[in-house]
Scaffold this active site. Structure first.
Site, PDB file in Angstrom:
ATOM      1  N   LYS A 189      24.068  45.743  -6.118  1.00  0.00           N
ATOM      2  CA  LYS A 189      24.599  44.885  -7.130  1.00  0.00           C
ATOM      3  C   LYS A 189      23.063  44.411  -8.014  1.00  0.00           C
ATOM      4  O   LYS A 189      22.827  43.564  -7.405  1.00  0.00           O
ATOM      5  CB  LYS A 189      25.588  43.268  -6.277  1.00  0.00           C
ATOM      6  CG  LYS A 189      25.736  42.155  -7.556  1.00  0.00           C
ATOM      7  CD  LYS A 189      26.192  40.969  -7.024  1.00  0.00           C
ATOM      8  CE  LYS A 189      24.949  40.435  -7.910  1.00  0.00           C
ATOM      9  NZ  LYS A 189      24.792  39.857  -9.148  1.00  0.00           N
ATOM     10  N   GLY A 242      15.039  37.025  -5.198  1.00  0.00           N
ATOM     11  CA  GLY A 242      16.210  35.928  -6.104  1.00  0.00           C
ATOM     12  C   GLY A 242      15.058  34.527  -5.505  1.00  0.00           C
ATOM     13  O   GLY A 242      14.006  34.717  -4.947  1.00  0.00           O
ATOM     14  N   SER A 243      16.340  33.547  -5.859  1.00  0.00           N
ATOM     15  CA  SER A 243      15.663  32.638  -5.414  1.00  0.00           C
ATOM     16  C   SER A 243      16.058  31.624  -3.811  1.00  0.00           C
ATOM     17  O   SER A 243      16.834  32.413  -3.644  1.00  0.00           O
ATOM     18  CB  SER A 243      16.097  30.863  -6.389  1.00  0.00           C
ATOM     19  OG  SER A 243      18.082  30.981  -5.874  1.00  0.00           O
ATOM     20  N   GLY A 247      19.143  32.865  -1.500  1.00  0.00           N
ATOM     21  CA  GLY A 247      17.893  33.079  -0.100  1.00  0.00           C
ATOM     22  C   GLY A 247      19.277  32.714   0.999  1.00  0.00           C
ATOM     23  O   GLY A 247      19.354  33.238   1.736  1.00  0.00           O
ATOM     24  N   GLU A 265      13.208  38.401  -0.638  1.00  0.00           N
ATOM     25  CA  GLU A 265      11.648  38.824  -1.398  1.00  0.00           C
ATOM     26  C   GLU A 265      12.421  37.424  -2.447  1.00  0.00           C
ATOM     27  O   GLU A 265      12.837  37.293  -3.534  1.00  0.00           O
ATOM     28  CB  GLU A 265      11.434  39.505  -2.383  1.00  0.00           C
ATOM     29  CG  GLU A 265      10.098  39.298  -2.212  1.00  0.00           C
ATOM     30  CD  GLU A 265      10.296  39.363  -4.081  1.00  0.00           C
ATOM     31  OE1 GLU A 265       9.537  38.286  -3.591  1.00  0.00           O
ATOM     32  OE2 GLU A 265       9.777  39.598  -4.725  1.00  0.00           O
ATOM     33  N   CYS A 299       7.957  36.594  -9.484  1.00  0.00           N
ATOM     34  CA  CYS A 299       7.282  35.371  -8.185  1.00  0.00           C
ATOM     35  C   CYS A 299       6.163  35.034  -7.955  1.00  0.00           C
ATOM     36  O   CYS A 299       6.379  34.054  -7.188  1.00  0.00           O
ATOM     37  CB  CYS A 299       8.690  36.910  -7.308  1.00  0.00           C
ATOM     38  SG  CYS A 299       8.422  38.215  -7.437  1.00  0.00           S
ATOM     39  N   GLU A 396       8.734  26.111  -8.644  1.00  0.00           N
ATOM     40  CA  GLU A 396       8.569  27.020  -8.710  1.00  0.00           C
ATOM     41  C   GLU A 396       9.384  27.325 -10.640  1.00  0.00           C
ATOM     42  O   GLU A 396      10.808  26.835 -10.815  1.00  0.00           O
ATOM     43  CB  GLU A 396       8.903  28.192  -8.693  1.00  0.00           C
ATOM     44  CG  GLU A 396       8.503  28.990  -9.405  1.00  0.00           C
ATOM     45  CD  GLU A 396       9.902  30.437  -8.818  1.00  0.00           C
ATOM     46  OE1 GLU A 396       9.229  31.805  -7.999  1.00  0.00           O
ATOM     47  OE2 GLU A 396      10.936  30.436  -7.117  1.00  0.00           O
TER      48      GLU A 396
END
Length: 500
Positions: A189, A242-243, A247, A265, A299, A396
């Site tokens: 995806k 992603g975030s 996650g 990650e 990231c 972040e």
């Protein structure tokens, strides 16, 4: 519709896929639903893309499972998996200009960087993992003269892969390369913000000769397609970039379904430390690269900077000059290396963090505003006079904003650098070799750079400490994440007497 015409560099028209790719065929979403994509450089509408449903995920998983049982997995020799990966890499290299234009118009990054850097790294990644396909070995283990034990590293099965919008094509290769080398099949995806290259690559999957069902691609939203992948009972592993928020949801969904393996990650708030003994000009250049590459949408961006108070007054003008020299502009222009952010939402989020920092006492040394009259640009920004508790220092930002603090001693700066829930990257700049060894060992981060920042290599594992993720990508570790260990016990001469 499963394809549409798109306008690329110099007005060139090209047909590009817009549907779902399942079992090597293009189809519409089961409910005919679509979502819109925008050009980040202009804010204008690009294309309408099919939006996968949970039912579409079921169909793709069934195709992937059938391929795993029949034409892939243990049924495809390692040499054949390697051949197909190398062929795919060759096709990507052949189409680098076209794919670079798609990546640029979809994500906003400069065409030159997309074509020459990201796609170059994609080709290298797939070729690297092609080399791994016939080197995934088990062990023989001595236990006794009457018994032989060996292990095999088997492909884990059907893998869900959910990739982000900041490096769409590169993240596609980071995940498909090791999975295909190991013999896994894939339900992918891409981000709904940047699906175009993930879809275009599916045509190359067919051209390369991959069997039907080995790679399936489902553009769609996280709450629908992403959630269906994460909770699917017939997916053996999910890999996500992603975030942290997403996650956590994926981990919970994996735990609440079939306890599938998860690699994550996630985010970062990576520190760079500038000691007075370093080459300050080079430290400024690497620091600028670490935060402003990809417009800060990275990231492991070096977004926290700690500068020795002894060299602060000499260093900061160098750094500010580098920020002002960023080549911001039209992504089609080969001179551009600093493009827009991916969306209006991301732009506004970044500007809100800058406003928050100023409200809490930070000073804007340069930048701090939106740039231009169209698109989603934010100026390269430096905030000074920052303190550890500020929101812009803790959280972040995922944009071109560098927060700067002074420090007095090595011990003090290590406490500051490690005072984070994240641990993805870190850097130390120093002319003292012993200090470089001490500090790099003490930093809580999955990747630590000494006198440089952000350079990654396909052969070197990448991942984080703490809330920056679980597991590793790249290198041999990347392949291991897609295998499962089987121990086989062969009885040679042991006999069982009964009862015991």
């Amino acid at each position: 519709m499963v394809s549409a015409s798109i306008s690329l560099l110099a007005g060139r028209k090209a047909q590009t896929p817009t549907g779902l790719f399942i079992n090597n065929k293009w189809v519409e979403a089961s409910d005919k639903g679509t979502f819109a994509t925008l050009n980040p450089a202009t804010g204008e509408h690009l294309l309408d893309i099919s939006c996968a449903t949970a039912a579409d995920v079921d169909t793709a998983v069934a195709a992937a499972r059938l391929a795993f049982k029949t034409t892939w997995g243990r049924n495809a020799a390692p040499s054949e998996r390697a051949r197909l990966l190398n062929k795919l890499a060759d096709l990507i290299e052949r189409d680098a200009q076209h794919l670079g234009e798609l990546e640029s118009v979809d994500s906003g990054k400069g065409l030159r960087l997309a074509r020459d850097f990201d796609i170059g790294d994609c080709v290298a990644c797939l070729r690297y993992y092609a080399g791994w396909a016939d080197k995934i070995n088990g062990q023989t283990i001595e236990v006794s003269k009457s018994k032989m034990v060996y292990t095999t590293q088997d492909p884990i099965g059907v893998c869900g892969q959910i990739i982000p919008w900041n490096y769409p094509m590169l993240m596609w290769c980071w995940k498909t390369g090791p999975a295909l080398a190991a013999g896994c099949t894939i339900v992918m995806k891409p981000s709904e913000l940047t699906p175009l290259t993930a879809l275009a690559l599916c045509d190359l999957i067919v051209e390369a000769g991959f069997p039907a069902g080995v790679v399936n691609t489902l553009p769609g939203t996280g709450p629908v397609a992403g959630a269906a992948i994460s909770s699917h009972m017939d997916i053996n592993k999910v890999a996500f970039t992603g975030s942290v928020v997403t996650g956590r949801r994926i981990m919970a969904a994996a735990a609440n379904s079939n306890l599938k393996k998860v690699t994550l990650e996630l985010g970062g708030k990576s520190p760079s430390i500038i000691f007075g003994s370093s080459d300050l000009e080079q430290a400024a250049a690497w620091t600028a690269m670490g935060i402003y590459y990809n417009s800060g949408q990275d990231c492991c961006a070096g977004s926290r900077l700690y500068v020795d108070e002894k060299c602060y007054d000499e260093f900061m003008p160098l750094l500010i000059a580098h920020a002002k020299a960023c080549a911001i502009g039209d992504p089609w222009d080969d001179k551009t290396s600093f493009g827009p952010l991916v969306s209006a939402v991301q732009r506004d989020k970044v500007l809100a963090y800058i406003e928050s920092g100023v409200a809490e006492g930070a000073t804007i040394a340069t930048g701090g505003k939106a740039w231009g009259t169209k698109g989603f640009y934010v100026e390269p920004t430096i905030l000074t006079d920052c303190t550890p508790e500020m929101k812009c220092v803790v959280e972040e930002i995922f944009g071109p904003v560098l927060v700067v603090c002074k420090f007095k001693s090595e011990e003090a700066v290590l406490e500051l650098a490690n005072d984070s829930t994240y641990g993805l990257g870190a850097a130390v700049f120093t002319g003292d070799a012993k200090q470089a060894m001490r500090v790099s060992a003490a930093l809580d981060a999955g990747s630590v750079w000494v006198n440089q920042y952000g350079i990654l290599h396909t052969s070197v594992p990448f991942g984080g400490y703490k809330m920056s993720g679980i597991g590793r990508e790249l290198g041999s570790h990347g392949v291991s994440e897609y295998t499962i260990t089987k121990a086989v016990h062969h009885n040679i001469s042991e006999e069982m007497t009964w009862p015991l």
